[in-house]
Design a protein around this motif. Structure first.
Motif, PDB file in Angstrom:
ATOM      1  N   GLU A 177      31.535  30.906  23.600  1.00 33.04           N
ATOM      2  CA  GLU A 177      31.932  29.552  23.990  1.00 33.04           C
ATOM      3  C   GLU A 177      31.844  28.574  22.822  1.00 33.04           C
ATOM      4  OE1 GLU A 177      29.532  31.313  25.510  1.00 33.04           O
ATOM      5  OE2 GLU A 177      30.744  32.033  27.208  1.00 33.04           O
ATOM      6  N   SER A 178      30.888  28.772  21.907  1.00 33.16           N
ATOM      7  CA  SER A 178      30.683  27.842  20.791  1.00 33.16           C
ATOM      8  C   SER A 178      30.481  28.622  19.487  1.00 33.16           C
ATOM      9  CB  SER A 178      29.463  26.958  21.064  1.00 33.16           C
ATOM     10  OG  SER A 178      29.617  26.197  22.237  1.00 33.16           O
ATOM     11  N   PRO A 179      31.526  29.298  19.006  1.00 34.57           N
ATOM     12  CA  PRO A 179      31.375  30.070  17.773  1.00 34.57           C
ATOM     13  C   PRO A 179      31.090  29.195  16.559  1.00 34.57           C
ATOM     14  CG  PRO A 179      33.680  29.963  18.445  1.00 34.57           C
ATOM     15  CD  PRO A 179      32.879  29.421  19.580  1.00 34.57           C
ATOM     16  N   GLU A 180      31.445  27.916  16.651  1.00 33.44           N
ATOM     17  CA  GLU A 180      31.213  27.007  15.514  1.00 33.44           C
ATOM     18  C   GLU A 180      29.742  26.722  15.291  1.00 33.44           C
ATOM     19  OE1 GLU A 180      31.206  24.419  19.122  1.00 33.44           O
ATOM     20  OE2 GLU A 180      32.407  26.122  18.422  1.00 33.44           O
ATOM     21  N   ARG A 181      28.890  27.099  16.213  1.00 34.98           N
ATOM     22  CA  ARG A 181      27.457  26.865  16.047  1.00 34.98           C
ATOM     23  C   ARG A 181      26.785  27.967  15.231  1.00 34.98           C
ATOM     24  NH1 ARG A 181      26.058  22.191  15.859  1.00 34.98           N
ATOM     25  NH2 ARG A 181      23.902  22.815  16.256  1.00 34.98           N
ATOM     26  N   ALA A 182      27.545  28.934  14.785  1.00 39.22           N
ATOM     27  CA  ALA A 182      26.979  29.987  13.943  1.00 39.22           C
ATOM     28  C   ALA A 182      26.619  29.430  12.576  1.00 39.22           C
ATOM     29  CB  ALA A 182      27.980  31.132  13.803  1.00 39.22           C
ATOM     30  N   ALA A 183      25.699  30.092  11.919  1.00 44.12           N
ATOM     31  CA  ALA A 183      25.292  29.677  10.581  1.00 44.12           C
ATOM     32  C   ALA A 183      26.319  30.084   9.538  1.00 44.12           C
ATOM     33  CB  ALA A 183      23.937  30.301  10.233  1.00 44.12           C
ATOM     34  N   ALA A 209      28.449  45.100   9.879  1.00 45.95           N
ATOM     35  CA  ALA A 209      27.918  44.925  11.228  1.00 45.95           C
ATOM     36  C   ALA A 209      28.210  43.522  11.756  1.00 45.95           C
ATOM     37  CB  ALA A 209      26.412  45.189  11.236  1.00 45.95           C
ATOM     38  N   ASN A 210      28.164  42.530  10.886  1.00 44.93           N
ATOM     39  CA  ASN A 210      28.455  41.148  11.288  1.00 44.93           C
ATOM     40  C   ASN A 210      29.869  41.031  11.844  1.00 44.93           C
ATOM     41  OD1 ASN A 210      27.800  38.151  11.170  1.00 44.93           O
ATOM     42  ND2 ASN A 210      29.552  38.202   9.780  1.00 44.93           N
ATOM     43  N   HIS A 211      30.819  41.715  11.223  1.00 44.77           N
ATOM     44  CA  HIS A 211      32.198  41.674  11.709  1.00 44.77           C
ATOM     45  C   HIS A 211      32.306  42.202  13.131  1.00 44.77           C
ATOM     46  CE1 HIS A 211      36.508  42.200  11.987  1.00 44.77           C
ATOM     47  NE2 HIS A 211      36.313  43.476  12.247  1.00 44.77           N
ATOM     48  N   GLN A 212      31.487  43.187  13.468  1.00 43.08           N
ATOM     49  CA  GLN A 212      31.563  43.795  14.795  1.00 43.08           C
ATOM     50  C   GLN A 212      31.131  42.824  15.905  1.00 43.08           C
ATOM     51  OE1 GLN A 212      32.891  46.820  15.300  1.00 43.08           O
ATOM     52  NE2 GLN A 212      33.281  46.871  13.086  1.00 43.08           N
ATOM     53  N   LEU A 213      30.464  41.729  15.528  1.00 42.92           N
ATOM     54  CA  LEU A 213      29.988  40.754  16.509  1.00 42.92           C
ATOM     55  C   LEU A 213      31.047  39.733  16.897  1.00 42.92           C
ATOM     56  CD1 LEU A 213      26.514  39.990  14.873  1.00 42.92           C
ATOM     57  CD2 LEU A 213      26.968  41.521  16.809  1.00 42.92           C
ATOM     58  N   PHE A 214      32.173  39.702  16.181  1.00 47.03           N
ATOM     59  CA  PHE A 214      33.193  38.673  16.402  1.00 47.03           C
ATOM     60  C   PHE A 214      33.550  38.571  17.893  1.00 47.03           C
ATOM     61  CE2 PHE A 214      37.518  37.145  16.730  1.00 47.03           C
ATOM     62  CZ  PHE A 214      37.457  36.011  15.945  1.00 47.03           C
ATOM     63  N   PRO A 215      33.666  37.333  18.462  1.00 49.98           N
ATOM     64  CA  PRO A 215      33.759  36.023  17.806  1.00 49.98           C
ATOM     65  C   PRO A 215      32.431  35.412  17.378  1.00 49.98           C
ATOM     66  CG  PRO A 215      33.944  35.738  20.150  1.00 49.98           C
ATOM     67  CD  PRO A 215      33.890  37.215  19.919  1.00 49.98           C
ATOM     68  N   GLU A 216      31.327  36.057  17.694  1.00 49.41           N
ATOM     69  CA  GLU A 216      30.053  35.616  17.154  1.00 49.41           C
ATOM     70  C   GLU A 216      29.905  36.159  15.739  1.00 49.41           C
ATOM     71  OE1 GLU A 216      26.923  36.703  19.801  1.00 49.41           O
ATOM     72  OE2 GLU A 216      27.920  35.868  21.557  1.00 49.41           O
ATOM     73  N   GLY A 217      28.838  35.748  15.066  1.00 49.00           N
ATOM     74  CA  GLY A 217      28.595  36.225  13.712  1.00 49.00           C
ATOM     75  C   GLY A 217      28.570  35.086  12.710  1.00 49.00           C
ATOM     76  N   VAL A 218      27.917  35.314  11.585  1.00 44.07           N
ATOM     77  CA  VAL A 218      27.822  34.291  10.552  1.00 44.07           C
ATOM     78  C   VAL A 218      29.047  34.343   9.647  1.00 44.07           C
ATOM     79  CG1 VAL A 218      25.306  34.433  10.581  1.00 44.07           C
ATOM     80  CG2 VAL A 218      26.584  35.765   8.889  1.00 44.07           C
ATOM     81  N   ASP A 219      29.292  33.249   8.938  1.00 45.71           N
ATOM     82  CA  ASP A 219      30.268  33.203   7.857  1.00 45.71           C
ATOM     83  C   ASP A 219      29.495  33.158   6.544  1.00 45.71           C
ATOM     84  OD1 ASP A 219      32.587  33.110   9.548  1.00 45.71           O
ATOM     85  OD2 ASP A 219      32.094  31.022   9.968  1.00 45.71           O
ATOM     86  N   ILE A 220      30.004  33.841   5.529  1.00 49.51           N
ATOM     87  CA  ILE A 220      29.275  34.023   4.283  1.00 49.51           C
ATOM     88  C   ILE A 220      30.060  33.405   3.135  1.00 49.51           C
ATOM     89  CG2 ILE A 220      28.313  35.732   2.681  1.00 49.51           C
ATOM     90  CD1 ILE A 220      28.299  37.650   5.195  1.00 49.51           C
ATOM     91  N   VAL A 221      29.362  32.656   2.288  1.00 49.36           N
ATOM     92  CA  VAL A 221      29.917  32.130   1.046  1.00 49.36           C
ATOM     93  C   VAL A 221      29.136  32.746  -0.103  1.00 49.36           C
ATOM     94  CG1 VAL A 221      30.446  30.081  -0.317  1.00 49.36           C
ATOM     95  CG2 VAL A 221      30.507  29.956   2.188  1.00 49.36           C
TER      96      VAL A 221
END
Length: 203
Positions: A117-123, A166-178
């Motif tokens: 519901e709120s994927p934008e709240r991920a780190a 593993a993070n990709h498998q959580l989509f639409p959840e999951g962190v974004d990495i820089v």
């Protein structure tokens, strides 16, 4: 130790223009995962922050975005500099962070993953590195990548790349990495798939 404002590095030379230019660089890197983008501005930062790391936080962090620093970066004037220039709260644990800053790490455990519901709240996890290079250490695919692209990142081991996969498998959840080198950056949003192209990921 408390630092006076006059003792802190100045940050952006032109705060509005430099923040906009940095934001565009991050947006470009996030739109084209694995593409190495040069930092378009000059920024004064306190050690041990790298200029790219500092610029990203100056452009994106504010009062509403708690920042977590790994212990090796939470030194010197870094905390005072972030509070003064960004106004961001600094938090002690990974789950509290909207932006997390770390040096090369082995895992992505404990960071906020958002929700369906709120994927934008991920780190967003900023990994500060000594260098970035094109290469075939890992092969990336997914949205924003026409076919496949390669990326070589000294300092990141197999455990990290397995964590990204593993993070990709959580989509639409999951962190974004820089990935932030001294004057360059590349992004690995949660939509990006990572494939092994060398023995690095099998160790």
């Amino acid at each position: 130790m408390n630092a006076l404002a006059c003792d802190l590095p100045a940050g952006f030379a032109d705060p509005v223009s430099d923040a906009n230019a940095t934001f565009r660089a991050v947006l470009t890197a996030m739109s084209y995962p694995g593409r190495i983008v040069s930092l378009p501005v000059t920024v004064e930062v306190p050690a041990p922050l790298a200029p790219a790391t500092g610029a990203i936080l100056l452009a994106l962090a504010d009062l509403d975005t708690p920042v977590w620093l790994s212990a090796d970066l939470d030194r010197g004037m870094v905390a005072a500099w972030l509070r003064f220039h960004c106004g961001c709260p600094l938090v002690a644990t990974r789950p509290e962070a909207i932006f997390a800053v770390t040096t090369p790490c082995r895992d992505l455990d404990g960071f906020g993953l958002g929700s369906a519901e709120s994927p934008e709240r991920a780190a967003t996890v900023i990994v500060q590195l000594a260098d970035l290079a094109s290469g075939d250490e890992v092969r990336l695919s997914g949205p924003g990548i026409a076919t496949k692209s390669g990326l070589s990142v000294p300092g990141l081991d197999a455990s990290f790349w397995r964590a990204v996969a593993a993070n990709h498998q959580l989509f639409p959840e999951g962190v974004d990495i820089v990935l932030a080198a001294p004057d360059r950056l590349a992004c690995l949003p949660r939509t990006t798939m990572v494939e092994e192209t060398s023995p690095c990921m099998s160790r």
